[in-house]
Design a protein around this motif. Structure first.
Motif, PDB file in Angstrom:
ATOM      1  N   LEU A  35      -5.350 -13.450  14.099  1.00 57.29           N
ATOM      2  CA  LEU A  35      -6.675 -14.015  14.067  1.00 57.29           C
ATOM      3  C   LEU A  35      -6.628 -15.344  15.130  1.00 57.29           C
ATOM      4  N   ARG A  36      -7.399 -15.081  16.027  1.00 58.87           N
ATOM      5  CA  ARG A  36      -7.103 -16.298  16.993  1.00 58.87           C
ATOM      6  C   ARG A  36      -8.278 -17.345  16.641  1.00 58.87           C
ATOM      7  N   ARG A  37      -9.331 -16.849  15.986  1.00 54.86           N
ATOM      8  CA  ARG A  37     -10.392 -17.826  15.648  1.00 54.86           C
ATOM      9  C   ARG A  37     -11.331 -17.247  14.580  1.00 54.86           C
ATOM     10  N   VAL A  38     -11.700 -18.051  13.716  1.00 50.86           N
ATOM     11  CA  VAL A  38     -12.526 -17.641  12.506  1.00 50.86           C
ATOM     12  C   VAL A  38     -13.522 -19.010  12.516  1.00 50.86           C
TER      13      VAL A  38
END
Length: 59
Positions: A35-38
């Motif tokens: 996950l690179r961005r949440v």
């Protein structure tokens, strides 16, 4: 992408008139996931409406 459900959890604090929210991702697929961005966002519409009303009346 499949195999990565997002589980949303909410908790209500009645005595504080507050609600918290969190998210957990479960990798049920067969490959690794990064996950690179949440991101998350919350807007208290009652407060926004009150601030807009105050600004409008102060003009």
């Amino acid at each position: 992408m499949t195999g990565l459900p997002a589980v949303l959890q909410y908790k209500v604090f009645n005595e504080l008139d507050a609600i918290t929210r969190s998210v957990r991702f479960e990798n049920i697929g067969s490959s690794n996931v990064t996950l690179r961005r949440v991101l998350s966002c919350n807007v208290d519409f009652v407060t926004v409406i009150m601030i807009c009303a105050i600004v409008w009346f102060m003009r």
